[in-house]
Design a protein around this motif. Structure first.
Motif, PDB file in Angstrom:
ATOM      1  N   MET A 185       0.723  -0.961  -0.026  1.00 14.73           N
ATOM      2  CA  MET A 185      -0.184   0.124  -0.033  1.00 14.73           C
ATOM      3  C   MET A 185       1.331   1.403   0.178  1.00 14.73           C
ATOM      4  SD  MET A 185      -3.497   0.437  -0.121  1.00 14.73           S
ATOM      5  CE  MET A 185      -4.338  -0.667   0.512  1.00 14.73           C
ATOM      6  N   THR A 186       0.511   1.737  -0.908  1.00 19.13           N
ATOM      7  CA  THR A 186       1.411   3.454  -1.297  1.00 19.13           C
ATOM      8  C   THR A 186       0.572   4.336  -2.014  1.00 19.13           C
ATOM      9  OG1 THR A 186       3.579   1.677  -1.794  1.00 19.13           O
ATOM     10  CG2 THR A 186       3.616   3.878  -1.999  1.00 19.13           C
ATOM     11  N   GLN A 187       0.922   5.380  -1.701  1.00 22.29           N
ATOM     12  CA  GLN A 187       0.572   6.539  -1.707  1.00 22.29           C
ATOM     13  C   GLN A 187       0.347   6.761  -3.621  1.00 22.29           C
ATOM     14  OE1 GLN A 187       0.518  10.268   0.156  1.00 22.29           O
ATOM     15  NE2 GLN A 187      -0.211  11.427  -1.595  1.00 22.29           N
ATOM     16  N   HIS A 188      -0.352   6.780  -4.374  1.00 19.98           N
ATOM     17  CA  HIS A 188      -0.741   6.929  -5.805  1.00 19.98           C
ATOM     18  C   HIS A 188      -0.984   8.406  -6.318  1.00 19.98           C
ATOM     19  CE1 HIS A 188      -0.995   6.205  -9.505  1.00 19.98           C
ATOM     20  NE2 HIS A 188      -2.938   5.524  -9.780  1.00 19.98           N
ATOM     21  N   LEU A 189      -2.223   8.850  -5.443  1.00 23.23           N
ATOM     22  CA  LEU A 189      -2.817  10.399  -5.916  1.00 23.23           C
ATOM     23  C   LEU A 189      -2.588  11.370  -4.608  1.00 23.23           C
ATOM     24  CD1 LEU A 189      -5.654   8.640  -7.971  1.00 23.23           C
ATOM     25  CD2 LEU A 189      -3.865  10.143  -8.999  1.00 23.23           C
ATOM     26  N   HIS A 190      -2.617  12.683  -4.346  1.00 26.04           N
ATOM     27  CA  HIS A 190      -3.178  13.654  -3.463  1.00 26.04           C
ATOM     28  C   HIS A 190      -3.883  15.011  -4.444  1.00 26.04           C
ATOM     29  CE1 HIS A 190      -3.121  16.769  -1.067  1.00 26.04           C
ATOM     30  NE2 HIS A 190      -3.573  15.662  -0.058  1.00 26.04           N
ATOM     31  N   ILE A 191      -4.609  14.916  -4.573  1.00 25.52           N
ATOM     32  CA  ILE A 191      -5.676  16.272  -5.067  1.00 25.52           C
ATOM     33  C   ILE A 191      -6.430  17.088  -3.570  1.00 25.52           C
ATOM     34  CG2 ILE A 191      -7.297  15.178  -6.031  1.00 25.52           C
ATOM     35  CD1 ILE A 191      -6.660  16.802  -8.264  1.00 25.52           C
ATOM     36  N   THR A 192      -7.039  18.192  -4.268  1.00 28.71           N
ATOM     37  CA  THR A 192      -7.367  19.644  -3.545  1.00 28.71           C
ATOM     38  C   THR A 192      -8.793  20.412  -4.510  1.00 28.71           C
ATOM     39  OG1 THR A 192      -6.039  19.310  -1.623  1.00 28.71           O
ATOM     40  CG2 THR A 192      -7.885  20.786  -1.980  1.00 28.71           C
ATOM     41  N   TYR A 193      -9.713  20.306  -4.304  1.00 28.40           N
ATOM     42  CA  TYR A 193     -10.140  21.262  -4.917  1.00 28.40           C
ATOM     43  C   TYR A 193     -11.456  22.119  -3.733  1.00 28.40           C
ATOM     44  CZ  TYR A 193     -10.273  15.477  -6.339  1.00 28.40           C
ATOM     45  OH  TYR A 193      -9.994  14.015  -6.365  1.00 28.40           O
ATOM     46  N   SER A 194     -11.408  23.164  -5.305  1.00 30.90           N
ATOM     47  CA  SER A 194     -13.210  23.973  -4.591  1.00 30.90           C
ATOM     48  C   SER A 194     -14.102  23.602  -5.415  1.00 30.90           C
ATOM     49  CB  SER A 194     -11.941  24.992  -5.103  1.00 30.90           C
ATOM     50  OG  SER A 194     -11.906  25.555  -6.110  1.00 30.90           O
ATOM     51  N   ARG A 195     -14.944  24.076  -4.576  1.00 29.63           N
ATOM     52  CA  ARG A 195     -16.883  23.912  -5.207  1.00 29.63           C
ATOM     53  C   ARG A 195     -17.211  25.053  -6.076  1.00 29.63           C
ATOM     54  NH1 ARG A 195     -20.774  21.893  -3.060  1.00 29.63           N
ATOM     55  NH2 ARG A 195     -20.576  21.225  -1.424  1.00 29.63           N
ATOM     56  N   LEU A 196     -17.196  24.365  -7.359  1.00 27.22           N
ATOM     57  CA  LEU A 196     -17.645  25.227  -8.189  1.00 27.22           C
ATOM     58  C   LEU A 196     -19.106  26.101  -8.146  1.00 27.22           C
ATOM     59  CD1 LEU A 196     -17.062  23.024 -11.830  1.00 27.22           C
ATOM     60  CD2 LEU A 196     -15.317  25.008 -10.824  1.00 27.22           C
ATOM     61  N   ALA A 197     -18.843  27.243  -8.486  1.00 26.85           N
ATOM     62  CA  ALA A 197     -20.195  28.149  -8.403  1.00 26.85           C
ATOM     63  C   ALA A 197     -21.698  27.436  -8.751  1.00 26.85           C
ATOM     64  CB  ALA A 197     -19.758  29.250  -8.564  1.00 26.85           C
TER      65      ALA A 197
END
Ligand code: HEM
Length: 197
Positions: A185-197
């Protein structure tokens, strides 16, 4: 004790459309690091079930890399959540986990793929053959017959583990790790999102 009723409305904070704030980071020991953008869509369609669609593209070329869509269910009267997922890679997954506050932690519960997927897949075990389990690892099991010396390795990969968490500033964060037959088990993805209006 009886857990408090947690209806699907307790996932209201996910509903709507999200877009990566800045490119997410993709990595894996066998891959070159990569950057990607992703949009997420969650909608409730008149049932206590949420439909979702995730589209990820290469941050530079804009080429679509990864797509997932499916349904989110909650087990009545509990905080258990299930994601029923189809991916463009051919992988079909059921991920299950728990909702604690505004944090959703999920882990692979079942995996399937098309019969013509690249890896060899065991379809049948010959009943006269005395195959028995000889090792049971995180990523694969080995069956071997002491008589005819046949041995089968059944891959369990990839196992996926991910966390969606709403941040105090209203942004949504996703971290995804996986194991394959070659990697724990190893990290594949990391991401942050903001909400679209
Ligand atoms: C490669 C699984 C989501 C981008 C891979 C590999 C696996 C995998 C098994 C091959 C690793 C290896 O060769 O050792 C998954 C799973 C996902 C997921 C199970 C979701 C549950 C994503 C997302 C992106 C992405 C959202 C975003 C762009 C990539 C890229 C590669 C890759 C660029 C390298 C492809 C190549 O070299 O051909 N992924 N992935 N993956 N994944 Fe993911």
């Amino acid at each position: 004790s009886i857990p408090p009723e947690v209806p699907v409305s307790s996932l209201d904070w996910l509903l709507g459309n999200w877009e990566s704030v800045e490119p997410g980071k993709g990595s894996y020991p066998s891959l070159k690091d990569f950057r990607y953008t992703e949009d997420l869509h969650f909608a409730q369609m008149g049932q206590p079930i949420i439909n979702f669609m995730f589209n990820a593209s290469d941050a530079e070329t804009k080429k679509i890399l990864h797509r997932e869509c499916g349904f989110i269910q909650m087990q009545t009267g509990t905080n258990r959540v299930a994601f029923i997922i189809a991916q463009n890679s051919g992988l079909v997954e059921v991920e299950e986990g728990e909702l604690v506050g505004k944090k959703l932690s999920l882990h692979t519960q079942a995996l399937a793929r098309p019969s013509f997927a690249k890896e060899p897949h065991v379809k049948e075990v010959w009943p006269q053959c005395g195959l028995s389990l000889t090792s049971h690892k995180l990523t694969h099991v080995t069956l071997a017959c002491v008589g005819c010396r046949v041995s089968l390795i059944i891959k369990k990969n990839p196992q996926v583990s991910r966390v969606f968490q709403l941040q105090p500033d209203g942004k949504l964060e996703q971290t995804l790790s996986m194991s394959t037959d070659k990697q724990p088990m190893t990290q594949h993805l990391h991401i942050t999102y903001s909400r679209l209006a």
